[in-house]
Design a protein around this motif. Structure first.
Motif, PDB file in Angstrom:
ATOM      1  N   LEU A 150     -18.318 -12.180 -21.898  1.00 48.35           N
ATOM      2  CA  LEU A 150     -17.920 -13.379 -22.647  1.00 48.35           C
ATOM      3  C   LEU A 150     -17.805 -14.598 -21.726  1.00 48.35           C
ATOM      4  O   LEU A 150     -18.206 -15.705 -22.089  1.00 48.35           O
ATOM      5  CB  LEU A 150     -16.593 -13.129 -23.356  1.00 48.35           C
ATOM      6  CG  LEU A 150     -16.009 -14.320 -24.121  1.00 48.35           C
ATOM      7  CD1 LEU A 150     -16.871 -14.632 -25.327  1.00 48.35           C
ATOM      8  CD2 LEU A 150     -14.576 -14.048 -24.544  1.00 48.35           C
ATOM      9  N   ALA A 151     -17.260 -14.372 -20.524  1.00 46.48           N
ATOM     10  CA  ALA A 151     -17.076 -15.477 -19.578  1.00 46.48           C
ATOM     11  C   ALA A 151     -18.410 -16.134 -19.261  1.00 46.48           C
ATOM     12  O   ALA A 151     -18.532 -17.357 -19.235  1.00 46.48           O
ATOM     13  CB  ALA A 151     -16.415 -14.966 -18.299  1.00 46.48           C
ATOM     14  N   GLY A 157     -22.838 -21.554 -22.252  1.00 49.61           N
ATOM     15  CA  GLY A 157     -22.752 -22.422 -23.414  1.00 49.61           C
ATOM     16  C   GLY A 157     -22.352 -23.837 -23.047  1.00 49.61           C
ATOM     17  O   GLY A 157     -22.629 -24.784 -23.781  1.00 49.61           O
ATOM     18  N   LEU A 158     -21.678 -23.972 -21.903  1.00 44.43           N
ATOM     19  CA  LEU A 158     -21.240 -25.296 -21.466  1.00 44.43           C
ATOM     20  C   LEU A 158     -22.399 -26.146 -20.948  1.00 44.43           C
ATOM     21  O   LEU A 158     -22.315 -27.375 -20.936  1.00 44.43           O
ATOM     22  CB  LEU A 158     -20.204 -25.162 -20.348  1.00 44.43           C
ATOM     23  CG  LEU A 158     -18.750 -24.949 -20.734  1.00 44.43           C
ATOM     24  CD1 LEU A 158     -17.919 -24.726 -19.491  1.00 44.43           C
ATOM     25  CD2 LEU A 158     -18.227 -26.146 -21.498  1.00 44.43           C
ATOM     26  N   ILE A 159     -23.482 -25.483 -20.525  1.00 41.95           N
ATOM     27  CA  ILE A 159     -24.553 -26.212 -19.828  1.00 41.95           C
ATOM     28  C   ILE A 159     -25.057 -27.392 -20.659  1.00 41.95           C
ATOM     29  O   ILE A 159     -25.138 -28.521 -20.177  1.00 41.95           O
ATOM     30  CB  ILE A 159     -25.735 -25.281 -19.481  1.00 41.95           C
ATOM     31  CG1 ILE A 159     -25.280 -24.230 -18.459  1.00 41.95           C
ATOM     32  CG2 ILE A 159     -26.901 -26.078 -18.913  1.00 41.95           C
ATOM     33  CD1 ILE A 159     -26.340 -23.228 -18.109  1.00 41.95           C
ATOM     34  N   GLY A 160     -25.388 -27.133 -21.921  1.00 39.59           N
ATOM     35  CA  GLY A 160     -25.953 -28.178 -22.764  1.00 39.59           C
ATOM     36  C   GLY A 160     -25.015 -29.361 -22.945  1.00 39.59           C
ATOM     37  O   GLY A 160     -25.394 -30.517 -22.718  1.00 39.59           O
TER      38      GLY A 160
ATOM     39  N   VAL B  50     -22.634 -23.084 -13.800  1.00 39.92           N
ATOM     40  CA  VAL B  50     -22.847 -21.837 -13.068  1.00 39.92           C
ATOM     41  C   VAL B  50     -21.728 -21.598 -12.055  1.00 39.92           C
ATOM     42  O   VAL B  50     -21.279 -20.476 -11.861  1.00 39.92           O
ATOM     43  CB  VAL B  50     -24.232 -21.843 -12.382  1.00 39.92           C
ATOM     44  CG1 VAL B  50     -24.376 -20.662 -11.438  1.00 39.92           C
ATOM     45  CG2 VAL B  50     -25.329 -21.809 -13.436  1.00 39.92           C
ATOM     46  N   LYS B  51     -21.245 -22.680 -11.459  1.00 36.01           N
ATOM     47  CA  LYS B  51     -20.153 -22.569 -10.485  1.00 36.01           C
ATOM     48  C   LYS B  51     -18.909 -21.960 -11.111  1.00 36.01           C
ATOM     49  O   LYS B  51     -18.138 -21.271 -10.460  1.00 36.01           O
ATOM     50  CB  LYS B  51     -19.803 -23.970  -9.982  1.00 36.01           C
ATOM     51  CG  LYS B  51     -20.137 -24.218  -8.511  1.00 36.01           C
ATOM     52  CD  LYS B  51     -19.353 -25.431  -8.055  1.00 36.01           C
ATOM     53  CE  LYS B  51     -20.266 -26.560  -7.636  1.00 36.01           C
ATOM     54  NZ  LYS B  51     -19.530 -27.804  -7.348  1.00 36.01           N
ATOM     55  N   ILE B  52     -18.697 -22.259 -12.402  1.00 41.60           N
ATOM     56  CA  ILE B  52     -17.480 -21.816 -13.084  1.00 41.60           C
ATOM     57  C   ILE B  52     -17.464 -20.306 -13.315  1.00 41.60           C
ATOM     58  O   ILE B  52     -16.404 -19.688 -13.366  1.00 41.60           O
ATOM     59  CB  ILE B  52     -17.366 -22.529 -14.456  1.00 41.60           C
ATOM     60  CG1 ILE B  52     -17.188 -24.010 -14.258  1.00 41.60           C
ATOM     61  CG2 ILE B  52     -16.243 -21.977 -15.274  1.00 41.60           C
ATOM     62  CD1 ILE B  52     -17.324 -24.787 -15.539  1.00 41.60           C
ATOM     63  N   ILE B  53     -18.671 -19.698 -13.422  1.00 39.77           N
ATOM     64  CA  ILE B  53     -18.772 -18.300 -13.879  1.00 39.77           C
ATOM     65  C   ILE B  53     -17.810 -17.333 -13.188  1.00 39.77           C
ATOM     66  O   ILE B  53     -17.015 -16.675 -13.861  1.00 39.77           O
ATOM     67  CB  ILE B  53     -20.229 -17.801 -13.821  1.00 39.77           C
ATOM     68  CG1 ILE B  53     -21.046 -18.550 -14.886  1.00 39.77           C
ATOM     69  CG2 ILE B  53     -20.317 -16.297 -14.052  1.00 39.77           C
ATOM     70  CD1 ILE B  53     -22.513 -18.209 -14.900  1.00 39.77           C
ATOM     71  N   PRO B  54     -17.831 -17.218 -11.835  1.00 46.30           N
ATOM     72  CA  PRO B  54     -16.935 -16.212 -11.234  1.00 46.30           C
ATOM     73  C   PRO B  54     -15.461 -16.457 -11.525  1.00 46.30           C
ATOM     74  O   PRO B  54     -14.703 -15.501 -11.722  1.00 46.30           O
ATOM     75  CB  PRO B  54     -17.221 -16.342  -9.729  1.00 46.30           C
ATOM     76  CG  PRO B  54     -17.958 -17.607  -9.566  1.00 46.30           C
ATOM     77  CD  PRO B  54     -18.661 -17.897 -10.839  1.00 46.30           C
ATOM     78  N   TYR B 139      -7.072 -20.741 -19.037  1.00 45.85           N
ATOM     79  CA  TYR B 139      -8.497 -21.074 -19.184  1.00 45.85           C
ATOM     80  C   TYR B 139      -8.796 -22.405 -18.499  1.00 45.85           C
ATOM     81  O   TYR B 139      -9.753 -22.527 -17.735  1.00 45.85           O
ATOM     82  CB  TYR B 139      -8.840 -21.132 -20.673  1.00 45.85           C
ATOM     83  CG  TYR B 139     -10.219 -21.648 -20.986  1.00 45.85           C
ATOM     84  CD1 TYR B 139     -11.328 -20.808 -20.901  1.00 45.85           C
ATOM     85  CD2 TYR B 139     -10.429 -22.981 -21.353  1.00 45.85           C
ATOM     86  CE1 TYR B 139     -12.601 -21.293 -21.187  1.00 45.85           C
ATOM     87  CE2 TYR B 139     -11.682 -23.463 -21.637  1.00 45.85           C
ATOM     88  CZ  TYR B 139     -12.769 -22.617 -21.557  1.00 45.85           C
ATOM     89  OH  TYR B 139     -14.025 -23.087 -21.826  1.00 45.85           O
ATOM     90  N   VAL B 140      -7.959 -23.400 -18.762  1.00 51.52           N
ATOM     91  CA  VAL B 140      -8.184 -24.726 -18.175  1.00 51.52           C
ATOM     92  C   VAL B 140      -8.153 -24.648 -16.649  1.00 51.52           C
ATOM     93  O   VAL B 140      -8.998 -25.224 -15.964  1.00 51.52           O
ATOM     94  CB  VAL B 140      -7.141 -25.733 -18.707  1.00 51.52           C
ATOM     95  CG1 VAL B 140      -7.224 -27.046 -17.951  1.00 51.52           C
ATOM     96  CG2 VAL B 140      -7.353 -25.987 -20.182  1.00 51.52           C
ATOM     97  N   ILE B 141      -7.171 -23.885 -16.127  1.00 55.75           N
ATOM     98  CA  ILE B 141      -7.078 -23.759 -14.673  1.00 55.75           C
ATOM     99  C   ILE B 141      -8.343 -23.114 -14.107  1.00 55.75           C
ATOM    100  O   ILE B 141      -8.921 -23.584 -13.122  1.00 55.75           O
ATOM    101  CB  ILE B 141      -5.810 -22.957 -14.287  1.00 55.75           C
ATOM    102  CG1 ILE B 141      -4.581 -23.842 -14.500  1.00 55.75           C
ATOM    103  CG2 ILE B 141      -5.885 -22.468 -12.850  1.00 55.75           C
ATOM    104  CD1 ILE B 141      -3.285 -23.200 -14.115  1.00 55.75           C
ATOM    105  N   ALA B 142      -8.814 -22.033 -14.758  1.00 57.44           N
ATOM    106  CA  ALA B 142     -10.006 -21.336 -14.266  1.00 57.44           C
ATOM    107  C   ALA B 142     -11.212 -22.266 -14.286  1.00 57.44           C
ATOM    108  O   ALA B 142     -11.957 -22.372 -13.305  1.00 57.44           O
ATOM    109  CB  ALA B 142     -10.283 -20.090 -15.109  1.00 57.44           C
ATOM    110  N   VAL B 143     -11.420 -22.962 -15.393  1.00 63.90           N
ATOM    111  CA  VAL B 143     -12.621 -23.785 -15.537  1.00 63.90           C
ATOM    112  C   VAL B 143     -12.565 -25.019 -14.630  1.00 63.90           C
ATOM    113  O   VAL B 143     -13.505 -25.295 -13.889  1.00 63.90           O
ATOM    114  CB  VAL B 143     -12.804 -24.203 -17.012  1.00 63.90           C
ATOM    115  CG1 VAL B 143     -13.879 -25.261 -17.143  1.00 63.90           C
ATOM    116  CG2 VAL B 143     -13.176 -22.987 -17.852  1.00 63.90           C
TER     117      VAL B 143
END
Lengths: 315, 180
Positions: A150-151, A157-160, B50-54, B139-143
């Motif tokens: 999901l992550a 999903g944020l890319i666009g 992409v940076k956010i993923i991990p 969530y906000v902290i992670a992103v």
């Protein structure tokens, strides 16, 4: 702090799951090895029947208690695969414990079972399930794998949205709009973010983020917010460590003053509220109070020695 | 009040198209090469996401494990005496605890509570206010920190969680004051 809280979530989660599974198997909550009768009714296909069982029979199976009078029927469908093996499928309205059993055998919704005694002529088949163990640990495993997937889905999903808003943002920056916004709110921002130079692009992005949040435009808020974080990071002397300004910004962001609680209103409307938007007032006041406190907390905590920037981590 | 509500709704509908229109037209007026700037700025979108993923994976997995194990139920039961002391209704407790952890989780709990107690009941209004007035802190902290590769978040979490706690108390106070 986040380090320990995160570790705590994982460790407490896994230990709780293991503990509950241990308890369940000691107490034999799922009545492993106990069989129960299934009442067969009309045939629906080759080797397939409509069937039912009663609440007291199920209770005897799962808890071993004999003396209940509850004869509520639960509808099942039963399919025989061989003389000793079959498949049960609970229909709607099945009791919670049967649903848990169903879940522990996987996604397709049917429970494999052993036929221990078969008196088809009287319409009774006795069945038992293969032993059910580790219900919670299995849940934890599935939840962890699903969350990881999901992550990635959320991030991709944020890319666009990111590309769209960062593009628009770039125009605003080159046209000087961001600087104009930053100048307009200077009296406030110089107090809140004393360590950011006046008219720094971070300020414009932060204002855009907070305005979008106020209006309940979550989709637009995130790109502005991340842009603001990037700009704030350019002023960061210790890469990988949060600055005071970043934390103050996040405090403003998470407790953000809300004018339009869009999601909450939508759910209220969907559940038949007579006045879905009635919460606008309470939401506004609540978030206003929370925001004031959030800024105060951020300003107080940044001075505490526990949260000081550790020099050895600086690079 | 209803006029104010109407204005607020209209603003929130017009905000995005209005903002895009204004930025682009003003940009063109200032002789920015609009299309080129949009494409140039948009390039960053991919790298940031992409940076956010991990960061997001670690955070969501941790919270998912905690939720799936049922540890939440024990936490709620353990906090019961404390919340009774401040008059916070036990029915709204799952919402208060889930709100900072998971957006989808708290949305599910909110729908559940509104269906059970009715959206216009005290519990219903309180839960809706909680949903509307705070963000999903974890969530906000992670992103947000993930986007700039910040691993040591210092006082961000205690600040966010304490602010959430203030939100619960404030929500309780204002809902009682204004409606019940």
């Amino acid at each position: 702090m986040l380090n320990y809280v995160w570790l705590g979530l994982v460790v407490i989660g896994i230990l709780t799951a293991a503990g509950r599974d241990l308890y369940d198997s000691i107490e034999n909550v799922y009545g492993n090895e106990r069989s129960f009768p299934v009442h067969i009714e009309e045939q629906t296909g080759p080797g397939e029947w409509n069937a039912w069982c009663t609440a007291n029979e199920l209770q005897r199976k799962f808890s071993g208690i004999e003396n209940t009078e509850d004869t509520t029927r639960f509808v099942l469908s039963f399919a025989r695969q061989s003389s000793t093996a079959g498949v049960l499928r609970p229909e709607s309205g099945a009791p919670a414990i049967l649903l848990t059993v169903q879940e522990s055998f996987g996604d397709n919704g049917s429970i494999p079972c052993r036929i221990t005694s078969d008196s088809s002529r009287t319409g009774l088949v006795y069945v038992s399930f293969s032993p059910i163990r580790f219900v919670y640990l299995k849940r934890v495993t599935n939840a962890a794998l699903d969350a990881a997937a999901l992550a990635v889905k959320i991030a991709l999903g944020l890319i666009g949205i990111m590309a769209l808003w960062l593009g628009v943002m770039k125009v605003a920056e080159e046209a000087g709009i961001i600087a104009i916004i930053a100048r307009a709110v200077r009296p406030i921002t110089t107090r809140l973010f004393s360590d950011i130079p006046e008219d720094h692009p971070a300020i414009g992005a932060m204002i855009m983020n907070i305005s979008a949040n106020m209006l309940g435009l979550g989709n637009a808020a995130t790109p502005f917010g991340l842009k603001a974080m990037e700009e704030l990071d350019k002023l960061n002397k210790h890469a990988g460590t949060a600055t005071n300004a970043m934390v103050t910004f996040l405090a403003l962001n998470t407790s953000c003053v809300t004018l339009v609680p869009a999601t909450a209103i939508a759910v209220r409307a969907a559940t038949g509220s007579s006045d879905p938007a009635i919460i606008i007032g309470t939401t506004f006041l609540t978030s206003l109070v929370a925001t004031v406190f959030a800024v105060v907390f951020a300003k107080v905590f940044q001075r505490l020695s526990v949260f000081r920037v550790r020099e050895k981590e600086a690079s | 009040m209803s006029i104010l509500r109407e204005i607020v709704t209209i603003i929130s509908v017009l905000a995005i198209p209005g903002l895009i229109l204004f930025f682009l037209v003003y940009g063109q007026f200032k002789r920015v090469r609009v299309y080129e700037a949009v494409v140039e700025g948009g390039k960053e979108g991919f790298t940031i996401a992409v940076k956010i993923i991990p960061y997001l994976v670690a955070m969501l997995v941790g919270i998912a494990i905690f939720r799936a194990s049922g540890a939440m139920d024990f936490l709620i039961a353990g906090l019961q005496p404390l919340t009774e002391l401040i008059g916070f209704p036990a029915e709204a407790m799952p919402m208060a605890l889930m709100r900072p952890l998971s957006g989808s989780g708290s949305l599910g709990i909110m729908s559940e509570i509104l269906k059970t107690y009715g959206p216009d009941s005290f519990i219903g209004v309180l839960t809706s206010t909680l949903m509307g007035s705070t963000e999903t802190t974890f969530y906000v902290i992670a992103v947000y920190f993930g986007a700039v590769n910040v691993r040591n978040t210092r006082h961000a979490l205690p600040t966010g969680l304490l602010a959430d706690f203030v939100s619960f108390l404030a929500a309780l106070f204002f809902v009682k004051l204004l409606f019940f």
